[in-house]
Structures are given as C-alpha cells and as structure tokens.
Design a protein around this motif. Structure first.
Motif, PDB file in Angstrom:
ATOM      1  N   GLY A 339      -5.288  74.424 -35.630  1.00 51.80           N
ATOM      2  CA  GLY A 339      -5.667  73.824 -34.357  1.00 51.80           C
ATOM      3  C   GLY A 339      -4.572  73.010 -33.700  1.00 51.80           C
ATOM      4  N   SER A 340      -3.777  72.267 -34.487  1.00 47.20           N
ATOM      5  CA  SER A 340      -2.753  71.412 -33.888  1.00 47.20           C
ATOM      6  C   SER A 340      -1.698  72.241 -33.164  1.00 47.20           C
ATOM      7  N   ALA A 341      -1.310  73.372 -33.757  1.00 50.03           N
ATOM      8  CA  ALA A 341      -0.326  74.237 -33.098  1.00 50.03           C
ATOM      9  C   ALA A 341      -0.918  74.862 -31.842  1.00 50.03           C
ATOM     10  N   ILE A 342      -2.160  75.304 -31.927  1.00 50.05           N
ATOM     11  CA  ILE A 342      -2.811  75.923 -30.771  1.00 50.05           C
ATOM     12  C   ILE A 342      -2.974  74.899 -29.644  1.00 50.05           C
ATOM     13  N   LYS A 343      -3.350  73.675 -30.002  1.00 49.49           N
ATOM     14  CA  LYS A 343      -3.512  72.622 -28.994  1.00 49.49           C
ATOM     15  C   LYS A 343      -2.190  72.332 -28.294  1.00 49.49           C
ATOM     16  N   ALA A 344      -1.106  72.290 -29.078  1.00 49.88           N
ATOM     17  CA  ALA A 344       0.214  72.036 -28.485  1.00 49.88           C
ATOM     18  C   ALA A 344       0.585  73.127 -27.490  1.00 49.88           C
ATOM     19  N   LEU A 345       0.231  74.359 -27.792  1.00 50.22           N
ATOM     20  CA  LEU A 345       0.518  75.461 -26.871  1.00 50.22           C
ATOM     21  C   LEU A 345      -0.340  75.361 -25.613  1.00 50.22           C
ATOM     22  N   MET A 346      -1.583  74.972 -25.768  1.00 51.40           N
ATOM     23  CA  MET A 346      -2.472  74.852 -24.609  1.00 51.40           C
ATOM     24  C   MET A 346      -1.997  73.767 -23.651  1.00 51.40           C
ATOM     25  N   GLU A 347      -1.295  72.774 -24.173  1.00 43.21           N
ATOM     26  CA  GLU A 347      -0.828  71.671 -23.340  1.00 43.21           C
ATOM     27  C   GLU A 347       0.528  71.951 -22.704  1.00 43.21           C
ATOM     28  N   ASP A 348       1.144  73.067 -23.056  1.00 45.86           N
ATOM     29  CA  ASP A 348       2.471  73.399 -22.512  1.00 45.86           C
ATOM     30  C   ASP A 348       2.480  74.892 -22.171  1.00 45.86           C
ATOM     31  N   MET A 349       2.106  75.207 -20.946  1.00 45.78           N
ATOM     32  CA  MET A 349       1.961  76.606 -20.549  1.00 45.78           C
ATOM     33  C   MET A 349       3.288  77.360 -20.573  1.00 45.78           C
ATOM     34  N   GLU A 350       4.373  76.667 -20.245  1.00 45.87           N
ATOM     35  CA  GLU A 350       5.683  77.326 -20.276  1.00 45.87           C
ATOM     36  C   GLU A 350       6.041  77.736 -21.704  1.00 45.87           C
ATOM     37  N   LEU A 351       5.758  76.846 -22.638  1.00 44.31           N
ATOM     38  CA  LEU A 351       6.007  77.161 -24.043  1.00 44.31           C
ATOM     39  C   LEU A 351       5.100  78.298 -24.503  1.00 44.31           C
ATOM     40  N   LEU A 595       7.771  52.356 -25.540  1.00 45.46           N
ATOM     41  CA  LEU A 595       8.920  53.127 -26.020  1.00 45.46           C
ATOM     42  C   LEU A 595       8.921  54.501 -25.367  1.00 45.46           C
ATOM     43  N   PRO A 596      10.106  55.125 -25.194  1.00 46.40           N
ATOM     44  CA  PRO A 596      10.154  56.476 -24.616  1.00 46.40           C
ATOM     45  C   PRO A 596       9.326  57.459 -25.437  1.00 46.40           C
ATOM     46  N   ALA A 597       8.474  58.229 -24.754  1.00 46.47           N
ATOM     47  CA  ALA A 597       7.695  59.271 -25.424  1.00 46.47           C
ATOM     48  C   ALA A 597       8.593  60.475 -25.677  1.00 46.47           C
ATOM     49  N   LYS A 598       8.308  61.201 -26.746  1.00 42.34           N
ATOM     50  CA  LYS A 598       9.142  62.351 -27.104  1.00 42.34           C
ATOM     51  C   LYS A 598       8.293  63.587 -27.318  1.00 42.34           C
ATOM     52  N   ARG A 599       8.900  64.738 -27.050  1.00 40.89           N
ATOM     53  CA  ARG A 599       8.291  66.026 -27.361  1.00 40.89           C
ATOM     54  C   ARG A 599       9.311  66.839 -28.133  1.00 40.89           C
ATOM     55  N   ARG A 600       8.951  67.220 -29.350  1.00 45.13           N
ATOM     56  CA  ARG A 600       9.837  67.958 -30.249  1.00 45.13           C
ATOM     57  C   ARG A 600      11.191  67.266 -30.377  1.00 45.13           C
ATOM     58  N   GLY A 601      11.135  65.923 -30.473  1.00 43.28           N
ATOM     59  CA  GLY A 601      12.338  65.148 -30.731  1.00 43.28           C
ATOM     60  C   GLY A 601      13.128  64.752 -29.504  1.00 43.28           C
ATOM     61  N   ALA A 602      12.782  65.248 -28.316  1.00 43.71           N
ATOM     62  CA  ALA A 602      13.531  64.941 -27.094  1.00 43.71           C
ATOM     63  C   ALA A 602      12.700  64.041 -26.183  1.00 43.71           C
ATOM     64  N   LYS A 603      13.369  63.095 -25.519  1.00 44.77           N
ATOM     65  CA  LYS A 603      12.663  62.208 -24.597  1.00 44.77           C
ATOM     66  C   LYS A 603      12.090  63.010 -23.431  1.00 44.77           C
ATOM     67  N   ARG A 604      10.929  62.580 -22.968  1.00 45.74           N
ATOM     68  CA  ARG A 604      10.258  63.267 -21.858  1.00 45.74           C
ATOM     69  C   ARG A 604      10.728  62.636 -20.546  1.00 45.74           C
ATOM     70  N   GLU A 616       7.698  66.242 -14.747  1.00 48.53           N
ATOM     71  CA  GLU A 616       8.443  66.254 -16.005  1.00 48.53           C
ATOM     72  C   GLU A 616       9.541  67.304 -15.955  1.00 48.53           C
ATOM     73  N   VAL A 617      10.723  66.942 -16.447  1.00 51.18           N
ATOM     74  CA  VAL A 617      11.876  67.847 -16.466  1.00 51.18           C
ATOM     75  C   VAL A 617      11.893  68.584 -17.786  1.00 51.18           C
ATOM     76  N   ARG A 618      11.970  69.913 -17.734  1.00 53.78           N
ATOM     77  CA  ARG A 618      12.000  70.733 -18.960  1.00 53.78           C
ATOM     78  C   ARG A 618      13.428  70.958 -19.402  1.00 53.78           C
TER      79      ARG A 618
END
Length: 618
Positions: A339-351, A595-604, A616-618
């Motif tokens: 579920g966690s992987a599927i949820k992450a995909l649902m929240e990022d359509m480009e990914l 604190l700066p939020a991160k996605r996969r280790g990179a600041k958003r 948001e800049v990809r």
C-alpha cells in the motif's frame, strides 16, 4: 526411433518444455549431464501434458538435448553446472560458518581455485564447457542471496512453479514434418526470445543484430581489459586469481611483450627469454586464469554499459522502485502490504506515468532487459528470478548517470571484495526489479489497477451525471480491458474486473463527498467574513514572529491529489542553504521547528507560475 523427417514434439511443446526447464534452473536446480537434462525434460513433459512420455519420444528428447548442449552450451548447460558449483560452495560456507564479509572477500578466489582442479576441468571438458563460461561472481552472488539474510537457518526454497497444464500439446504419432529433429532442437534453444519475436516484442533482425554487435563489443572490451591487467595484478592477487609469485612472473612476461612491440628484441629472442623465466605450460595456465577472470568481469561491464542507455527520463522511476524494492518484489503469499508504494504513486501522477511506461516497456533498453537479450542473458536467467537479498540502493541510479565504463571497470576489478561484488549485485537486482514491473507479478497487477483507476476516474471527471460515468466505465471494462492488456489470462482479467468494480464504488463515494464539501464550502464562504474564509489547511495555523522573520509564509501551492490539480494552502520559506529558492516546509513533530520537506531525499522546491500561484518544481 522416429523415422527420418518425422517428429513427435510440436514446436510449441518444445518451447514450453525449455521454458519450464529454464525456470527450474532459475530456482537453482543443478544438472551435470545430458542424461540429467533428458530426465528433467521428460518429467516436464509429464507435468505439461498429464501423460507419461511414450517410449518412442525418449530418443527425440535425447537428440534434442545433445544438439542444444553441444551447439549452445552457454544457454542452459552452463547455468545448470553453475548451480551445482554454487550449491557445493553454499554447503562449504555453512559448514565453515562464513559471514557475508568472508564470502565477498574469499568466495570468488575459492571458486576459481576449485575450477582449476584437473578433475573439475575434465568434467567441464566432457560437458563442452570452459571455466570462462561459468561466472564465479554469479556463483558468489547466488550464495550470498541464500546465506546472507539468515545464516543460522537453511534458506527456504523458492516456491516451485509447475509449467502450465496443456494436455493439448501431448505428443502425437509420428507425422511428416518439414524439418529434421536436429533443426527443430536448435530452434528451441532460445524459446523466450523466439516467443518475444513472435509476439512483436522484438524484431528478429534486431535480435540478431544486437547479438552480433554485442559479441563484437565483448571482444573489444576483453581486449581493453587485457591491456589493463599489468596495472591490476595486485588486485588479482587479492581476488585469489593468481599468487604473488605468479603476479611477479606475469609482470616480467609483460615487460618482454613490450620489448617485442618496441622492436628491441625479436619474437624468437622473446620466446627464449620467456622459457628461461617459466615454461610454456605454466605460461599458458597463467594466461588462462587471467583471461577467465577478465571474461567474468567483462560480462558485468558490458551489462553496465548497456544499462547506461536507459533513458534518463526513467531514472526517478527506477529510484522509486529501488526505494520500495522489498514491496515491489514481494511474493503473492508474502503477506507484505504494498500500500505505501501504491499510495506514493497515486500522489505523484508524473512518477506513476513513468513507472507505467516501464511496465509497458516503452524504453528500448528496458525492453531488452525484460526480453533478456544480449548482454543481460549472460548474467541472469530469463523469467522472473527472485533475489533473496536485494542489496541495491538508489545511488546506483546516480552511477548509471555519472560513472563511465572505465570507472566501472576499475570497480569490477578492484582488490576490495565489497567494491568489486557490489556493482555486480546491483545490476542483478535492477534486472529483477524491472522483471517485477514488466512480467506477471503481484506488483504489476497493482500497477495495472492504477492505470485502470486513472481511466475510470476520467469518465467521472468529464460528466456530472454519475450514471452516465458508470455506464462508460463498465463499457470500458467489458470491451477495452483486454485490448489494453492483451497478455492477461482469464484469472487476472476476472480479478481486475472485480477490483475495478469495487474501485468505481469508492470513486463515486469520493466524488459525491467532494461535491458535497464544495457546496458546503460555498455556503460557508458566503456566510462567513472574507478574512475568515481565506483560511483553511495550513492557513489555520498561526506563524510565530521568529518564523515570519525567517520568511515563512503560507501560499497556495498547486499539487496533484488523486489525479486532480488542487491549490492547497502550504507553508513555504526560503531555502536555508539558498535563500533565492523557496521550499515547502513541514513542522518537526519533536522539536516543532519548521524544516524543508523532502521527497526521495530531495528538497521540495516551489516557484510562482504564470497565474501567480506556487507550483512544485520537478
């Protein structure tokens, strides 16, 4: 015996039998002779057809096995023997209680010494194999995958998957056939590539040209790597390929070669000097050991070079798969929630789009990995091969982008065992991840369901009539689902339809709730003061004077949520490391500091778009 020009086994049955045998080899089964192959294939025939093989068929199977293993020993025989070596090595590892570090440091050298034994060489010669056709690195990796997770208990064997039950393929009475058995056997040596060609996954000419070009490149790489041997002799000593004394002899022999090239001495004089240092038989043995070590590393070097051709567009998606590697590769009965992987995909359509493209093999090189064309077949069997210890990390994606072939060559030939073994393991892990996305696995089923969900949601977004949207969605499931995924079997089709119907109910409920919330929000906005109506989300939280001084503000940021773009009140501030850049921030639950939020280790990071909103800049 069959009459000349007659066959009992259809081409389709041969393909099924060899595919099933390849699957058994992928699970680690060891076969040492043509007789073992013949017995295994006859067992597979019984599993496929539900019938005992007729006596007259045994001669045809014997001929087929002999032809394939004689003309193409690297296809099945090398892997079968390699499995046996790995099993013997694993027993020794467990008996001597070696840990992971010891296996990495001494495994390859121990296996190479074993392969140099005269009795072993006799066995290999009888099987029409050379040590260079066996990958010692792969043997070590096989053992690591079995031993590393838990050394105190023996590994659980992977679930054996019997071949598909096809009684319609049972051998028929001999009938006239246009091709001789030997030719038919030769055609069966690569059934999965043949099936891929037949299905249109890869063009036959492309497969032939790739194999030809790959062989030429392999020869060129081996020549380049041979030139580097003098500078790597210390590493070869560390690996156990040669001894200190042998390394010294090789250095002297290389110096003689250089003198010949420079014209200082003639070849006849060089031969005399060489013989004074070491006799011809010992020289041949030394050179052979070095060639075999070079050939082993070249397999992985060529794979890495090919993997670098994967489009950088998919690097983020590959990093995502690596981040969730244990979820992606989880077996159906593993009890692991994806579920966690599927949820992450649902929240990022480009990914999600990029991962879906990988699933559909839209990138040429990823398709070659999935089909397992050259050079990938040299390090990993066809089919979904499960790896017990997925050691790959996201940094390997950076290696694909930044590390060149020369640097990878140095790593694969390093005297440090961990540095040498790690990239080889990473490549095998990446192939396994791609397999779990592109082939019939639990994770691919979830990806397909996500793609269906996106399509179904479009029907509901494009009309306010819920009944009409449901009618379109049901029509899509009944008529277009099989066209979208033509390789689905009946069970998968039924399951996806059932889950899609449940999903439609959830979508309808969510849209109903969203529309109700919109109506209530409009009423509240009309009734409440304008200042009060401007709040909501993060805007309801007051910022401290210190936070305001740091430049923290609450802005509406465009985000993809459940397939829709929404402007959500979000706290943002100048990046502490680069005040010119704005980043999304979140409050630390322990210190309450922003604190700066991160996605996969990179600041958003965010920036204003043309409409004046933050995006948001990809």
């Amino acid at each position: 015996m069959n009459a000349p020009g007659k066959i009992l086994l259809s081409r389709e049955l041969r393909t099924e039998m060899w595919l099933a045998l390849a699957a058994r080899l992928g699970e680690g089964e060891a076969l040492y002779s043509n007789a073992h192959f013949r017995t295994a294939l006859l067992e597979i025939y019984q599993q496929i057809t539900g019938q005992d093989p007729p006596a007259s068929m045994e001669e045809e199977v014997r001929s087929m096995v002999e032809t394939v293993n004689r003309e193409h020993p690297e296809t099945y025989l090398a892997r079968a023997v390699q499995n046996g070596i790995a099993k013997a090595f694993e027993e020794g590892v467990r008996k001597n209680n070696w840990d992971l570090a010891k296996i990495q440091a001494s495994g390859a050298s121990a296996l190479r010494r074993f392969s140099q034994l005269e009795t072993v060489r006799d066995v290999l010669e009888d099987a029409n194999l050379t040590p260079s056709q066996l990958s010692m690195v792969s043997c070590v990796q096989q053992v690591i995958e079995q031993v590393a997770p838990r050394q105190d208990t023996p590994p659980q064997p992977p679930p054996s998957r019997p071949p598909a039950f096809r009684p319609d393929l049972a051998a028929q009475e001999p009938v006239a056939a246009p091709a001789a058995p030997a030719k038919a056997a030769a055609e069966a040596i690569d059934p999965e590539t043949e099936a891929a060609i037949a299905s249109g996954d890869v063009d036959a000419e492309v497969a032939r040209e790739r194999a030809k070009a790959g062989e030429q490149r392999r020869a060129a790489l081996e020549e380049q790597e041979q030139q580097k041997v003098p500078g790597r002799l210390d590493g070869l000593v560390e690996q156990g390929v040669v001894t200190e004394e042998e390394a010294g002899q090789l250095r002297e022999l290389r110096k003689i070669d250089e003198r010949v090239k420079s014209g200082e001495i003639t070849e006849a004089e060089a031969t005399e000097i060489r013989n004074s240092l070491v006799n011809a038989k010992v020289r041949d043995k030394l050179e052979r050991k070095v060639r075999e070590a070079v050939a082993d590393s070249v397999k992985y070097l060529q794979v890495f070079e090919s993997m670098k051709k994967i489009s950088p567009k998919y690097h983020d998606a590959i990093a995502f798969l690596i981040e969730h590697k244990n979820l992606v590769t989880a077996a159906d009965d593993a009890g692991i929630d994806q579920g966690s992987a599927i949820k992450a995909l649902m929240e990022d359509m480009e990914l999600l789009d990029d991962v879906t493209d990988i699933m559909e093999r839209k990138d040429h090189e990823l398709r070659m990995i999935s089909v397992r064309l050259h050079p990938y077949s040299s390090i990993m069997n066809r089919g979904v091969e499960r790896i017990g210890n997925m050691t790959i990390e996201e940094v390997f994606v950076e290696d694909l982008a930044k590390v060149d072939v020369d640097e990878m060559s140095d790593r694969l030939s390093s005297g440090d065992a961990q540095q040498r073994v790690r990239p080889a393991a990473d490549m095998r892990c990446l192939i396994s991840l791609i397999d779990h996305v592109t082939k019939r696995t639990r994770f691919r089923k979830e990806l397909r369901l996500l793609r269906i969900a996106r399509q179904v949601e479009e029907f509901y977004k494009n009309t306010s009539d819920m009944n009409e949207a449901r009618h379109q969605a049901e029509n899509f499931l009944n008529r277009r689902l099989r066209r979208m995924f033509p390789d689905m079997n009946a069970d998968e089709t039924a399951e996806l339809k059932q889950r899609s119907t449940e999903m439609m109910d959830q979508i309808e409920q969510r849209i109903h709730d969203e529309r109700k919330a919109e109506v209530e929000a409009k009423r509240a906005k009309t009734a409440a003061p304008a200042a009060q109506g401007a709040g909501g989300g993060d805007g309801d939280e007051e910022l401290s004077a210190d936070e305001l001084q740091k430049g923290v503000q609450i802005g509406r940021v465009e985000m993809r949520v459940a397939g829709n773009t929404r402007r959500i009140p979000t706290k943002i501030m100048p990046d502490p490391d680069d005040p010119e850049v704005m980043v999304i921030v979140m409050r630390d639950p322990e210190t309450q500091e922003l604190l700066p939020a991160k996605r996969r280790g990179a600041k958003r990071t965010v920036e204003r778009n043309r409409d004046g909103y933050w995006a948001e800049v990809r």
